[in-house]
Design an enzyme around this catalytic site. Structure first.
Site, PDB file in Angstrom:
ATOM      1  N   GLY A 160      -0.472   1.245 -14.834  1.00  0.00           N
ATOM      2  CA  GLY A 160       0.174   0.166 -14.103  1.00  0.00           C
ATOM      3  C   GLY A 160      -0.305  -1.191 -14.562  1.00  0.00           C
ATOM      4  O   GLY A 160      -1.221  -1.311 -15.378  1.00  0.00           O
ATOM      5  N   ASP A 280      -7.566  -5.036   4.732  1.00  0.00           N
ATOM      6  CA  ASP A 280      -6.247  -4.755   4.151  1.00  0.00           C
ATOM      7  C   ASP A 280      -5.912  -3.269   4.236  1.00  0.00           C
ATOM      8  O   ASP A 280      -5.481  -2.657   3.260  1.00  0.00           O
ATOM      9  CB  ASP A 280      -6.186  -5.235   2.707  1.00  0.00           C
ATOM     10  CG  ASP A 280      -4.747  -5.340   2.197  1.00  0.00           C
ATOM     11  OD1 ASP A 280      -3.827  -5.418   3.041  1.00  0.00           O
ATOM     12  OD2 ASP A 280      -4.546  -5.337   0.971  1.00  0.00           O
TER      13      ASP A 280
END
Length: 478
Positions: A160, A280
């Site tokens: 990625g 998060d």
């Protein structure tokens, strides 16, 4: 309301998190409602790209504000339509740096960059450092499959790419050829500084959990490669969000939720004990250790149904983890998992992680995100619809007085936004699909985790002892 993009990489690889602010572009589905005026802050109106920029903001507080990314998914009770499924909702830049679920293709940004490069190749300003190593014009290390770093890590494929750098799958030739995920940070000062901050957090976690008792991803190694900070992680499976998507958003069973939640709670409680707040937490940041599953055709639902062989999970993405003594930025968390005290800018502590986990568990239960919005005031209205009125003392103290009118949330139920909230949100207990004791216990736990008042919200230490987890505690005692 701000529309957002979420990168989706082709070939079925979806990426969970362990990335820095830079990656989170969330895509919007075709049937999203038209944009309308909002009284949100300027920050919320900003184009939401590269959510992990919050990591770098810690290194550049004086010069750059935070950027946030948000998504909208099909509403509870509504079946995703065709290509509008939640695959398009999650931004294309969000991915797990150490997951085999990573996408193997580019985002809109990458395509735009390629188009730009085709027009301005002659103007490329690659910065060569040696005859053997160079960066591309975006600061990424230029490499090729088969290249070996540090005479140890052989690059097999690219997993990625994000604003912070790239992630590649490697063979570790010093460890009997095991596969690892290697994150290669851009050779730019702000990204280097942020990477070094995360490295220190990960090193401390490895020391504190030397026996690997808690479900937190482990850093295996790190090094500086010609100006690029490289971090080596264990290679994991799909994120819990990605598995939901692969399984056509079929909810997890209560028993599956119990097993996953117990591991997650213990892992985040471990962080809290060591004065860290994750900030998060979301389904993308919870990865299965091994996402292999059995696939059977469900005649009733007329579709394949996936059943996981292993429910072990790990918490990832500590790029935004904040110590209790560190500066706390005014806004943290991805929108849909953001606690009310954060939305109202009342200050936050470890309790914001508990709220996020409550949102995650209800998403596992429904297969859909509970608070599907991109606007702060609408988000608060959804909370009130699901959980009841926000306490007056919180509304009185908020710096966001633009949301308040006569001591209450300034919200018109008869507006288009009001009708949307009424249609797609309902009181928490009405989401229960069964009245059995285990469902009752789960929703009792959720109610305590999603308490508005931080001082009354359940802690993870208390949550682990909740009756919902009694079956697991009995098993461990045997």
């Amino acid at each position: 309301m701000r529309r957002s993009k979420r990168m989706r990489c082709p070939d079925g690889w979806r990426m969970g998190e362990w990335s820095w602010e830079g990656e989170e572009d969330r895509t919007v589905e075709a049937h999203k409602r038209p944009k309308r005026d909002s009284r949100s802050t300027e920050r919320d109106r900003r184009p939401r790209r590269f959510h992990h920029y919050r990591t770098y903001e810690r290194c550049n507080r004086s010069t750059r504000g935070l950027e946030y990314t948000e998504r909208r998914v099909p509403e509870p009770g509504l079946k995703p339509r065709g290509n509008d499924k939640r695959a398009t909702d999650r931004a294309d830049g969000r991915w797990h740096h150490y997951s085999k679920s990573l996408a193997r293709c580019g985002s809109r940004e990458q395509q735009r960059s390629k188009h730009h490069n085709s027009r301005s190749h002659s103007k490329s300003h690659r910065r060569k450092r040696t005859r053997s190593f160079e960066d591309d014009e975006d600061g990424h290390l230029i490499y090729h499959n088969g290249q070996v770093l540090r005479a140890r890590y052989e690059i097999v494929s690219t997993l990625g790419e994000g604003a912070f750098g790239k992630v590649v799958e490697c063979i570790d030739h010093t460890k009997d050829g095991i596969r690892v995920a290697l994150k290669i940070i851009k050779n730019q000062e702000r990204y280097r500084e942020a990477a070094l901050i995360e490295v220190e957090v990960l090193k401390q976690m490895n020391v504190l959990d030397s026996e690997n008792r808690f479900a937190c991803v482990r850093m295996l190694d790190w090094f500086d490669h010609h100006g690029h900070i490289c971090i080596v992680f264990e290679l994991l499976g799909l994120s819990t969000y990605d598995f939901l998507k692969e399984n056509d958003y079929m909810p997890f069973t209560v028993d599956q939720i119990r097993h996953m939640a117990y591991q997650i709670f213990r892992a985040v409680h471990f962080l809290h004990q060591n004065k860290l707040t994750h900030t998060d937490l979301k389904p993308e940041n919870i990865l299965f250790v091994d996402s292999d599953c059995d696939i059977e055709y469900n005649n009733k639902l007329k579709r394949d149904e996936r059943t996981l062989k292993n429910l072990n999970v790990k918490v990832v993405d500590f790029g935004n983890a904040t110590y209790d003594h560190e500066h706390h930025t005014s806004v943290v968390s991805t929108r849909h998992y953001r606690a009310p005290e954060v939305v109202l800018e009342l200050g936050w502590n470890q309790a914001c992680d508990v709220w996020s986990l409550g949102c995650i568990l209800i998403e596992y239960y429904l297969g859909l995100t509970l608070f599907q919005t991109h606007d702060s005031k609408e988000h608060l209205a959804m909370m009130e619809r699901v959980l009841g009125p926000i306490p007056a003392h919180m509304l009185q103290r908020t710096r966001k007085q633009c949301y308040i009118h006569h001591g209450k949330l300034d919200w018109d139920d008869c507006s288009s936004s009001g009708r949307y909230v009424r249609k797609h949100c309902k009181p928490l207990k009405q989401y229960m699909s069964s009245k059995s004791s285990e469902h009752e216990q789960l929703f009792d736990l959720l109610q305590k985790m999603m308490e508005y008042d931080v001082s009354k919200r359940i802690t993870l230490e208390e949550a682990i002892k909740h009756p919902f987890f009694t079956p697991l505690r009995k098993e461990s005692e045997k």
